[in-house]
Design an enzyme around this catalytic site. Structure first.
Site, PDB file in Angstrom:
ATOM      1  CB  THR A   1     -38.196 -92.669  23.397  1.00  0.00           C
ATOM      2  OG1 THR A   1     -38.778 -92.603  22.436  1.00  0.00           O
ATOM      3  CG2 THR A   1     -37.831 -91.280  23.792  1.00  0.00           C
TER       4      THR A   1
ATOM      5  CG  ASP B   1     -40.165 -99.076  18.365  1.00  0.00           C
ATOM      6  OD1 ASP B   1     -39.393 -97.825  18.345  1.00  0.00           O
ATOM      7  OD2 ASP B   1     -41.814 -98.901  19.486  1.00  0.00           O
TER       8      ASP B   1
ATOM      9  CB  SER C   1     -44.230-100.624  18.188  1.00  0.00           C
ATOM     10  OG  SER C   1     -43.967 -99.958  17.980  1.00  0.00           O
TER      11      SER C   1
ATOM     12  CB  THR D   1     -44.859 -93.645  25.377  1.00  0.00           C
ATOM     13  OG1 THR D   1     -44.606 -93.773  24.674  1.00  0.00           O
ATOM     14  CG2 THR D   1     -43.919 -92.952  26.205  1.00  0.00           C
ATOM     15  CG  ASP D   2     -45.114 -96.234  20.602  1.00  0.00           C
ATOM     16  OD1 ASP D   2     -45.531 -94.751  20.918  1.00  0.00           O
ATOM     17  OD2 ASP D   2     -44.202 -96.257  20.023  1.00  0.00           O
TER      18      ASP D   2
ATOM     19  CB  THR E   1     -67.442 -96.945  25.398  1.00  0.00           C
ATOM     20  OG1 THR E   1     -67.534 -96.495  25.008  1.00  0.00           O
ATOM     21  CG2 THR E   1     -66.617 -96.785  26.394  1.00  0.00           C
ATOM     22  CD  GLN E   2     -65.644 -96.406  18.718  1.00  0.00           C
ATOM     23  OE1 GLN E   2     -65.978 -95.838  17.809  1.00  0.00           O
ATOM     24  NE2 GLN E   2     -66.291 -97.633  17.771  1.00  0.00           N
ATOM     25  CB  CYS E   3     -66.151 -93.123  25.243  1.00  0.00           C
ATOM     26  SG  CYS E   3     -67.750 -92.673  24.053  1.00  0.00           S
TER      27      CYS E   3
HETATM   28  N1  ASP Z   1     -41.744 -96.222  19.560  1.00  0.00           N
HETATM   29  C1  ASP Z   1     -41.750 -95.953  20.643  1.00  0.00           C
HETATM   30  C2  ASP Z   1     -41.858 -97.410  21.817  1.00  0.00           C
HETATM   31  O1  ASP Z   1     -42.968 -97.149  22.397  1.00  0.00           O
HETATM   32  C3  ASP Z   1     -42.628 -94.730  22.045  1.00  0.00           C
HETATM   33  C4  ASP Z   1     -41.498 -94.318  23.013  1.00  0.00           C
HETATM   34  O2  ASP Z   1     -40.468 -94.422  23.748  1.00  0.00           O
HETATM   35  O3  ASP Z   1     -42.330 -93.910  23.466  1.00  0.00           O
HETATM   36  O4  ASP Z   1     -40.804 -98.182  22.288  1.00  0.00           O
END
Ligand code: ASP
Length: 352
Positions: free
Chosen positions: A18, A62, A64, A94-95, A281-283
Site C-alpha cells: 500500500t 502485494d 500476500s 503489512t500483511d 501459544t495462540q495468545c
Molecule cells: N495487502 C497489502 C500488502 O500486504 C496491504 C498493505 O500493503 O499493507 O501488500
C-alpha cells in the site's frame, strides 16, 4: 571517524504494498507509482541531505504473494549493496511483513547495519497517509549513528512511533495505524518529538563478525492451530503431508492441548517419524511453559519442543531456516531451544 564531507547513504528497497501507491486523480483508483520518483511524492526526503537510492522490485508485489525466493532476493540485494550504504529501508506490504522480518533476521547472520521494514495502512499519496511518517522516521533510524557506529544493527519493523525487533513483531490490526505490536519484547525505540532509543534492549554484537548471508529455506513445514473440536482426520491429514519436516503447533494458553488419546498418539507417531513439533501459544502475549499444567506436560513428555514466547511467524521461519541447512531433526530441536538472534526469551543464546 567520519569526516565532515561524509554523506550518509541509505538504500530504499520497494517490494510493493500500500505505501507505494497514489490515487489516480482522474479515476480515483489506487495505482503503484514508480518508486524511483519517491522524492517527488515525498519532497521532505531532500531535507535529510542524505544520498537516498531506490531499488524497486519488478514486479512489485502485494505482500500476500511473498515467497522464500523473494526473501532470498532481498538478502542478495542487501549483500550486493552492503558496503555502499549505511542502512537499508525495506518498504513492504503489512500483511506478511512480520514473516519477512523474521526470515531476514535469520538469513542475515552477523548483520552490523540497520535493516528497517516499514509500510503503511494508507497509501503515501493519500491526504491522511501514515506512510510519510513511517518512511521518514525509518530513514532517520537507518541513518542514526553514535560514535560513528550504527545505533541499530538488526532487522526491525518501524510502524507508528515504535521501532520493534522484527522477529518479535506481529500484525495485530487491519484498520488502525498502530498495526504492529511486539508483545513479548520491549520496543527498541519510540518516536515522538525525539527518537528515544532503548539501548539496553537493542541487540549489540559483542564481537562483530563479517556478514554471512543464508539463502536456503525449506518450506516443508506447516502451522497447525488447535481449536476445540478439531478432528483426528484433520490432524492426521496435516501430520502425514508427504515430506513434512516441521510443525508449529498453536496451542492454548501456556502451551496446553487436548489430552485425547488419538491426538497424543498422532503427535507421537509424527515425532517418531522425525517431524519436529514446536509448541507456540495462540495468545498474543506470554509464552509456553509446558511443565506448568498436566496437559502441556504430556506434550513435553512425548517430545514436543517448546517455542517459548516466540511469535508464530518467527517459529515457522526459524524452522524453514534450520531445515534449509539440511540439519537432522535432533539438531533442529536443539537450535529451536536456543535464541539465534533474540527471537525468544531464553538464556540459551546462540549468538556471541
Ligand atoms: N495487502 C497489502 C500488502 O500486504 C496491504 C498493505 O500493503 O499493507 O501488500
Amino acid at each position: 571517524m567520519q569526516n565532515e564531507f561524509y554523506q550518509t547513504s541509505i538504500l530504499l528497497i520497494y517490494t510493493g504494498g500500500t505505501i507505494g501507491m497514489i490515487e489516480n486523480p482522474e479515476t480515483g483508483i489506487l495505482e503503484p507509482f514508480n518508486f524511483q520518483h519517491i522524492q517527488t511524492h515525498v519532497p521532505e526526503l531532500k531535507r535529510f541531505g542524505f544520498n537516498i537510492s531506490t531499488i524497486q522490485f519488478n514486479p512489485t508485489i502485494d505482500s500476500s504473494d511473498m515467497e522464500p525466493e523473494i526473501w532470498a532476493k532481498l538478502v542478495k540485494t542487501i549483500v550486493d549493496n552492503y558496503n555502499d550504504y549505511d542502512g537499508f529501508v525495506i518498504l513492504h506490504g503489512t500483511d506478511t511483513m512480520a514473516y519477512t522480518a523474521s526470515a531476514l533476521s535469520f538469513m542475515l547472520e552477523n548483520l552490523s547495519k540497520p535493516v528497517i521494514l516499514t509500510g503503511s495502512q494508507l497509501p503515501i499519496g493519500r491526504l491522511r497517509t501514515d506512510g510519510k511518517e513511517n518512511l521518514i522516521t525509518s530513514i532517520e533510524i537507518a541513518a542514526a549513528k553514535e560514535n560513528g557506529k550504527p545505533i541499530i544493527s538488526e532487522v526491525c519493523i518501524f510502524f507508528q512511533n515504535h521501532l520493534m525487533r522484527g522477529n518479535r513483531t506481529a500484525k495485530i490490526n487491519a484498520e488502525h495505524f498502530n498495526a504492529f505490536r511486539s508483545n513479548n519484547y520491549p520496543p527498541l525505540a519510540r518516536s515522538g518529538v525525539h527518537i528515544k532509543y532503548e539501548k539496553n534492549v537493542i541487540y549489540q554484537a559483542i564481537s562483530p563478525k563479517p556478514l554471512k548471508a543464508h539463502y536456503k529455506l525449506d518450506s516443508n513445514v506447516v502451522i497447525l492451530k488447535l481449536f476445540p473440536g478439531i478432528s483426528k482426520e484433520t490432524v492426521d491429514a496435516i501430520l502425514n503431508i508427504p515430506g513434512l519436516k516441521g510443525v508449529v503447533l498453536e496451542t492454548y494458553g501456556t502451551g496446553n492441548a487436548t489430552t485425547r488419546e488419538w491426538f497424543l498418539e498422532s503427535l507421537k507417531a509424527a515425532i517418531d517419524r522425525g517431524i519436529v513439533i514446536v509448541n507456540v501459544t495462540q495468545c498474543q502475549s506470554g509464552g509456553v511453559e509446558m511443565q506448568r499444567y498436566g496437559t502441556g506436560n504430556t506434550l513435553y513428555e512425548i517430545g514436543v519442543v517448546s517455542g517459548y514466547d516466540s511469535t508464530v511467524s518467527a517459529a515457522i521461519t526459524k524452522l524453514m531456516f534450520l531445515f534449509g541447512h539440511d540439519l537432522t531433526p535432533s539438531e533442529v530441536r536443539e537450535y529451536m531451544q536456543c535464541s539465534l538472534i533474540g527471537e525468544v526469551t531464553i538464556n540459551n543464546n546462540y549468538y556471541d
